[in-house]
Design an enzyme around this catalytic site. Structure first.
Site, short mmCIF file in Angstrom:
data_model
loop_
_atom_site.label_atom_id
_atom_site.label_comp_id
_atom_site.label_asym_id
_atom_site.label_seq_id
_atom_site.Cartn_x
_atom_site.Cartn_y
_atom_site.Cartn_z
N HIS A 62 33.05 44.00 38.00
CA HIS A 62 34.36 44.63 37.86
C HIS A 62 35.45 43.54 37.88
O HIS A 62 36.52 43.72 38.47
CB HIS A 62 34.57 45.63 39.00
CG HIS A 62 35.33 46.87 38.62
ND1 HIS A 62 34.74 48.06 38.35
CD2 HIS A 62 36.66 47.09 38.48
CE1 HIS A 62 35.65 48.98 38.07
NE2 HIS A 62 36.84 48.40 38.14
N ARG A 99 40.88 41.42 30.71
CA ARG A 99 42.28 41.04 30.94
C ARG A 99 42.99 40.42 29.74
O ARG A 99 44.17 40.75 29.49
CB ARG A 99 42.36 40.11 32.15
CG ARG A 99 41.89 40.76 33.48
CD ARG A 99 41.77 39.68 34.53
NE ARG A 99 41.35 40.12 35.86
CZ ARG A 99 40.07 40.11 36.27
NH1 ARG A 99 39.10 39.76 35.46
NH2 ARG A 99 39.78 40.47 37.51
C1 LIG Z 1 43.64 45.71 36.09
C2 LIG Z 1 42.21 46.06 35.89
C3 LIG Z 1 41.84 47.38 35.74
C4 LIG Z 1 40.51 47.73 35.55
N1 LIG Z 1 40.16 49.05 35.39
C5 LIG Z 1 38.85 49.37 35.20
C6 LIG Z 1 38.46 50.73 35.03
O1 LIG Z 1 39.27 51.66 35.06
N2 LIG Z 1 37.14 50.99 34.83
C7 LIG Z 1 36.20 49.99 34.80
O2 LIG Z 1 35.01 50.25 34.60
N3 LIG Z 1 36.56 48.70 34.93
C8 LIG Z 1 37.85 48.36 35.13
N4 LIG Z 1 38.19 47.05 35.28
C9 LIG Z 1 37.15 46.01 35.15
C10 LIG Z 1 37.03 45.53 33.70
O3 LIG Z 1 36.51 46.52 32.87
C11 LIG Z 1 36.11 44.30 33.58
O4 LIG Z 1 34.86 44.61 34.16
C12 LIG Z 1 36.67 43.07 34.27
O5 LIG Z 1 38.07 42.98 34.10
C13 LIG Z 1 35.97 41.78 33.83
O6 LIG Z 1 36.38 41.35 32.58
P1 LIG Z 1 37.54 40.24 32.34
O7 LIG Z 1 37.26 39.05 33.23
O8 LIG Z 1 37.40 39.90 30.89
O9 LIG Z 1 38.84 40.89 32.67
C14 LIG Z 1 39.52 46.70 35.50
C15 LIG Z 1 39.92 45.37 35.64
C16 LIG Z 1 41.23 45.04 35.83
C17 LIG Z 1 41.60 43.59 35.96
#
Ligand SMILES: Cc1cc2nc3c(=O)[nH]c(=O)nc-3n(C[C@H](O)[C@H](O)[C@H](O)COP(=O)(O)O)c2cc1C
Length: 339
Positions: free
Chosen positions: A235, A290
């Site tokens: 996450h 992000r």
């Molecule tokens: C602000 C924010 C909100 C997120 N909301 C959700 C969500 O509602 N459901 C979910 O499965 N993951 C959520 N995530 C996790 C992302 O889907 C993802 O797993 C995580 O950001 C890793 O990817 P990244 O490093 O490219 O951001 C959220 C992450 C962030 C930063």
């Protein structure tokens, strides 16, 4: 519009929560939840970039060139490239309300659909997160994967029926949200047991994806429950401290599950080169989170499309330089793990 223009605009509108760092690596926002960081020390987010930097790609330009093809079969359809937009919610709580939830939902799902791809969409404490997701997916002909919290089973089933009715591509559950810092006080979430998961899967014809799987044994339990796929993920480092980079777990998880399930991964993927590394490590496809919100704040739906094309161009470039004509050529031999 150029990517530099998108970043400049994003820098002007996204503070103070998101600093739009040169590389989105979790260092500046450590511990900021609500916000964009990883939980506590932020280590489960900051561990990702050093991991990707330690994976080296093997150049091979002595091969029979062909028409480079980045397409992939998933959910019984062909997709133009092996990356998707990750579910991201909380434009007010986590970001600074520059975008409304509604605007983000439209531009993320719409932008990815314009590229012939799709977005995984968020769910949250307020029903409107899920409702907007379903609305946007419906408006885009069912292109999208609603990713719902591990609610108590009755509510999960309600969400699943609504998703079926909207004709979505697949259905996902971020099982790692069972103790999410933004939602734990609601007392409405559960640790999803393999039998509860199997019950959900039996009740639908939609492919089911469990998001937030980090071990080979949990992956095998998901396979036994009937999952179509898993997302290897923490996450974004937001639900546990001191976890390894999700991508580092790919070889082990792939070795355990073989071809029984599709394997997606996310966490710190920031370029087409990173997408390539994930595929070589054992993923079928990846999710990027992000940086897409940065693209959306800086350029709206056009920003989402431009960012997608940038990642795709980078992926194509590294495939060309490593002797990969199709994604089937992106094998473990194409990388080396440096110490
Ligand atoms: C602000 C924010 C909100 C997120 N909301 C959700 C969500 O509602 N459901 C979910 O499965 N993951 C959520 N995530 C996790 C992302 O889907 C993802 O797993 C995580 O950001 C890793 O990817 P990244 O490093 O490219 O951001 C959220 C992450 C962030 C930063």
């Amino acid at each position: 519009m150029t990517y530099e223009e998108i970043l400049a605009k994003a820098r002007a509108v996204m503070g103070p929560n998101c600093r739009v760092c040169p590389v989105c690596d979790g260092r500046a926002c450590r511990g900021e939840i609500p916000g964009l960081g990883g939980i506590g020390s932020g280590s489960s987010f900051t561990v990702c970039r050093p991991f990707f930097d330690s994976v080296k790609v093997m150049m091979d330009v002595v091969y029979e060139p062909g028409k480079l093809d980045t397409s992939i079969e998933l959910f019984g359809q062909t997709w133009p490239f092996p990356f998707f937009l990750a579910p991201l919610g909380g434009m007010g709580l986590n970001y600074n309300s520059y975008l409304t939830e509604d605007e983000w939902s439209r531009m993320s799902v719409g932008g990815m659909a314009k590229c012939g791809s799709l977005a995984f969409t968020p769910d949250g404490a307020l029903d409107k997160f899920f409702d907007l997701s379903i609305r946007s997916i419906r408006e885009n002909g069912g292109r999208g994967i609603p990713t719902v919290k591990p609610w108590k089973t009755e509510k999960l089933l309600e969400r699943l029926r609504a998703a079926e009715e909207a004709g979505v591509t697949a259905f996902a559950c971020d099982v790692d949200s069972c103790n999410h810092p933004n939602m734990r006080r609601l007392g409405a979430l559960q640790v999803l047991s393999p039998s509860a998961m199997a019950g959900l899967i039996r009740s639908t014809t939609l492919p089911f994806i469990a998001k937030g799987v980090m071990t080979a044994s949990a992956a095998l339990r998901c396979a036994d429950a009937g999952c179509y796929g898993i997302v290897v993920s923490t996450h974004g480092g937001r639900v546990i401290e001191d976890a390894p980079a999700p991508a580092a777990m790919l070889p082990e998880i792939r070795a355990a599950v073989g071809e029984r399930m599709k394997i997606f991964v996310d966490g710190g993927i920031r370029s087409g080169l990173d997408v390539f590394k994930c595929l070589a490590l054992g993923a079928d496809a990846v999710l990027i989170g992000r940086p897409y919100v940065v693209a959306g704040c800086g350029g709206g739906e056009e920003g989402v499309v431009l960012y997608t094309n940038k990642i795709l161009a980078e992926l194509r470039e590294v495939m060309l330089m490593t002797g990969c004509v199709t994604l089937a050529d992106v094998t473990p031999e194409k990388i080396r793990l440096a110490n």
